[in-house]
Design an enzyme around this catalytic site. Structure first.
Site, PDB file in Angstrom:
ATOM      1  N   SER A  48      -9.856   1.214   2.519  1.00 34.98           N
ATOM      2  CA  SER A  48      -8.988   2.019   1.706  1.00 34.98           C
ATOM      3  C   SER A  48      -7.860   1.253   1.008  1.00 34.98           C
ATOM      4  O   SER A  48      -7.293   1.764   0.043  1.00 34.98           O
ATOM      5  CB  SER A  48      -8.370   3.116   2.576  1.00 34.98           C
ATOM      6  OG  SER A  48      -7.550   2.561   3.576  1.00 34.98           O
ATOM      7  N   SER A  88     -10.059  -1.254   6.705  1.00 37.76           N
ATOM      8  CA  SER A  88      -9.467  -1.128   5.372  1.00 37.76           C
ATOM      9  C   SER A  88      -8.711  -2.329   4.825  1.00 37.76           C
ATOM     10  O   SER A  88      -8.293  -2.309   3.674  1.00 37.76           O
ATOM     11  CB  SER A  88      -8.525   0.066   5.337  1.00 37.76           C
ATOM     12  OG  SER A  88      -9.290   1.230   5.238  1.00 37.76           O
ATOM     13  N   LYS A 140       0.867  -1.190   0.000  1.00 40.86           N
ATOM     14  CA  LYS A 140       0.000   0.000   0.000  1.00 40.86           C
ATOM     15  C   LYS A 140       0.901   1.237   0.000  1.00 40.86           C
ATOM     16  O   LYS A 140       1.990   1.219   0.604  1.00 40.86           O
ATOM     17  CB  LYS A 140      -0.879  -0.051   1.254  1.00 40.86           C
ATOM     18  CG  LYS A 140      -1.968   1.014   1.313  1.00 40.86           C
ATOM     19  CD  LYS A 140      -2.884   0.777   2.520  1.00 40.86           C
ATOM     20  CE  LYS A 140      -4.034   1.779   2.585  1.00 40.86           C
ATOM     21  NZ  LYS A 140      -4.951   1.519   3.697  1.00 40.86           N
TER      22      LYS A 140
HETATM   23  N1  GLN Z   1     -13.309   3.381   5.839  1.00 39.58           N
HETATM   24  C1  GLN Z   1     -12.800   3.784   7.107  1.00 39.58           C
HETATM   25  C2  GLN Z   1     -12.399   5.234   7.059  1.00 39.58           C
HETATM   26  O1  GLN Z   1     -12.590   5.829   6.061  1.00 39.58           O
HETATM   27  C3  GLN Z   1     -11.640   2.916   7.504  1.00 39.58           C
HETATM   28  C4  GLN Z   1     -10.417   3.256   6.796  1.00 39.58           C
HETATM   29  C5  GLN Z   1      -9.222   2.470   7.221  1.00 39.58           C
HETATM   30  O2  GLN Z   1      -9.332   1.425   7.848  1.00 39.58           O
HETATM   31  N2  GLN Z   1      -8.057   3.011   6.876  1.00 39.58           N
HETATM   32  O3  GLN Z   1     -11.910   5.789   7.990  1.00 39.58           O
END
Ligand code: GLN
Length: 481
Positions: free
Chosen positions: A150, A174, A75
């Protein structure tokens, strides 16, 4: 299309293929579909091939490390020396890392190959990988749909067959949600199990490094290498990392105690996902495991608490990107004041979702609102933690959906932040409480897309999560395809 690290490794050690051949196979897949999927934003083709030759030599001499055969994507928020790191944001435009994150150092020392840098939502904020300076990442099986987020590029790069493992980060779901959307195993270990040194921060008290793979065993093999205490990260756990692979090869036959909360299966959950999980529960009972009803009322506040705490921490973590201390600097003239430089650089450098979170986070931390929002959310967090501590006195594994739906259509939620946030409803509590959680595939929805179930175990109990995961994999394979 998806390849398993351990199967690839097995074939390599048996001399049925070579690592340069595996890399060429990966590069051919990248070549054929990445222009559409947009999962990898950099591909290190020459470097990967050169390393493959070198590690192949070690395999032939019987000296290869435990991740020889692993082909990773990273990532875009891991420090990887001499490679770009941008967290999919313009604010880190052209930033190149000068050191390796602890996890990167560890996988390289174990003879893994890093094939490329994976797309994501900017700074990890999002559930669809549509908020990226590189443009959206698409679901490899259906370009009209999102891969989840994400860590969407990480999941899509494994699902599309470019890599057999990927590292992502999970602050509120995510890793687990994109794993469920893409038909993969996705692990969020307990908080502090893996070092965060060299990880671009989103919300430090919730951030965890996570891993994607084709199978539970693949992910366990990866965790065994990257987990453990790190002097560079004072929040890492000091407890020893078990030899997961050895335990999985010699499973004990003790029945597991599962906990299921009926209120998680009510409205809002897709009916195919609901029915599939219900049949899984029946199959688990049939094998002699215990299934208990649990009640976790505090969890209904996890969405609100998460979006207060995560945005508060993000507003503080992202304050460093001001165009002077760090990050992209907007064009200026001689008359520009310091404040103008900050304002212009941050306005141009951050995308709309990140700005929304910074504004929200600054608001909840501001004098006069602190107790009402931040203070209250901290109390809710403690209640959720306590609820889990009590539940794990009675059961070994909590079983619940990973996401309320399968991969949704691109554009469907991008203009409706609340609808996007609701997709995280099942994943957030694990981050708030620091426990272990993993998504495991449970077959296909009637719309053709993959579905996942989430397994949660106590802090430091990744082993039991893997054991439950192997059980689910076996049941799905033998009884539910
Ligand atoms: N979708 C969640 C957010 O937008 C989790 C994101 C994540 O785990 N980085 O914060």
């Amino acid at each position: 299309m998806i390849s398993s690290f351990l199967s690839d490794r097995h074939a390599l050690l048996a001399g049925k293929t070579t690592l340069p051949e595996l890399i060429k196979r990966s590069l051919a897949s990248v070549e054929s579909t990445n222009h559409e999927v947009n999962a990898l934003i950099d591909v290190y083709a020459d470097e990967a091939l050169a390393r493959a030759e070198q590690i192949q030599g070690k395999i032939e001499k019987g000296q290869a490390g435990s991740l020889a055969g692993a082909i990773f994507s990273l990532k875009d928020l891991f420090a990887h020396k001499d490679h770009r790191l941008q967290s999919a944001s313009k604010i880190l435009d052209s930033f190149t890392s000068i050191y390796d994150a602890t996890v990167v150092e560890r996988i390289l020392a174990a003879d893994a190959i890093i094939l490329g840098r994976a797309n994501q939502d900017e700074f990890g904020m999002g559930s669809s990988n549509e908020y990226s300076v590189y443009g959206p990442c698409k679901h490899p099986e259906d370009p009209q749909r999102v891969p989840g987020g994400s860590s969407g590029g990480s999941a899509a790069s494994v699902a599309a067959g470019y890599c057999n493992l990927s590292l992502g980060s999970d602050t509120g779901g995510s890793v687990r949600q994109p794993a469920a959307f893409c038909g993969l195993v996705g692990l969020k270990p307990s908080y502090g199990r893996i070092s965060r040194y060299g990880l671009a921060a989103y919300a430090s008290s919730l951030d965890t490094v996570g891993c994607f793979g084709a199978t539970v065993a693949d992910v366990a093999a990866c965790l065994e290498v990257i987990a453990g205490q790190d002097p560079h990260d004072m929040t890492t756990q000091s407890s020893a990392v078990p030899a997961y692979m050895e335990h999985l090869e010699h499973p004990d036959s003790e029945p597991l105690r599962f906990g299921v909360n009926p209120s998680w299966f009510m409205e809002g959950l897709d009916s195919d996902i609901k029915h599939r999980i219900e049949s899984l529960i029946v199959a688990i009972k049939d094998l002699g495991h215990e299934v208990h009803e649990i009640s976790m009322p505090a969890q209904s506040a996890s969405l609100s608490a998460y979006y207060v705490l995560a945005t508060a921490e993000a507003s503080s973590n992202l304050a460093r990107y001001d165009g002077i201390h760090a990050g992209y600097r907007a064009e200026q003239d001689d008359q520009s004041s310091l404040e103008e430089i900050y304002t212009k650089s941050r306005s141009e450098g951050f995308g709309p979702e990140v700005k929304r979170r910074i504004l929200l986070g600054t608001y909840v931390l501001s004098k006069g609102y602190y107790d009402a929002y931040y203070g209250k959310a901290q109390k809710v967090r403690r209640l959720i933690q306590r609820e889990y501590e009590e539940v794990f006195q009675k059961v070994d594994v909590v079983l619940l959906p990973t996401a309320p739906t399968t991969a949704f259509k691109s554009g469907e939620k991008v203009d409706d932040p609340l609808a996007m946030y609701l997709n995280d409803v099942y994943t957030l509590a694990a981050n708030l409480s620091g426990i272990t959680a993993m998504s495991v595939p449970i077959g296909r929805h009637s719309n053709g897309m993959p579905m996942g179930v989430q397994l949660q175990t106590a802090v430091s109990d990744e082993l039991r999560c893997f054991q439950a995961g192997v059980l689910v994999e076996t049941l799905v394979k033998e009884r539910m395809q």
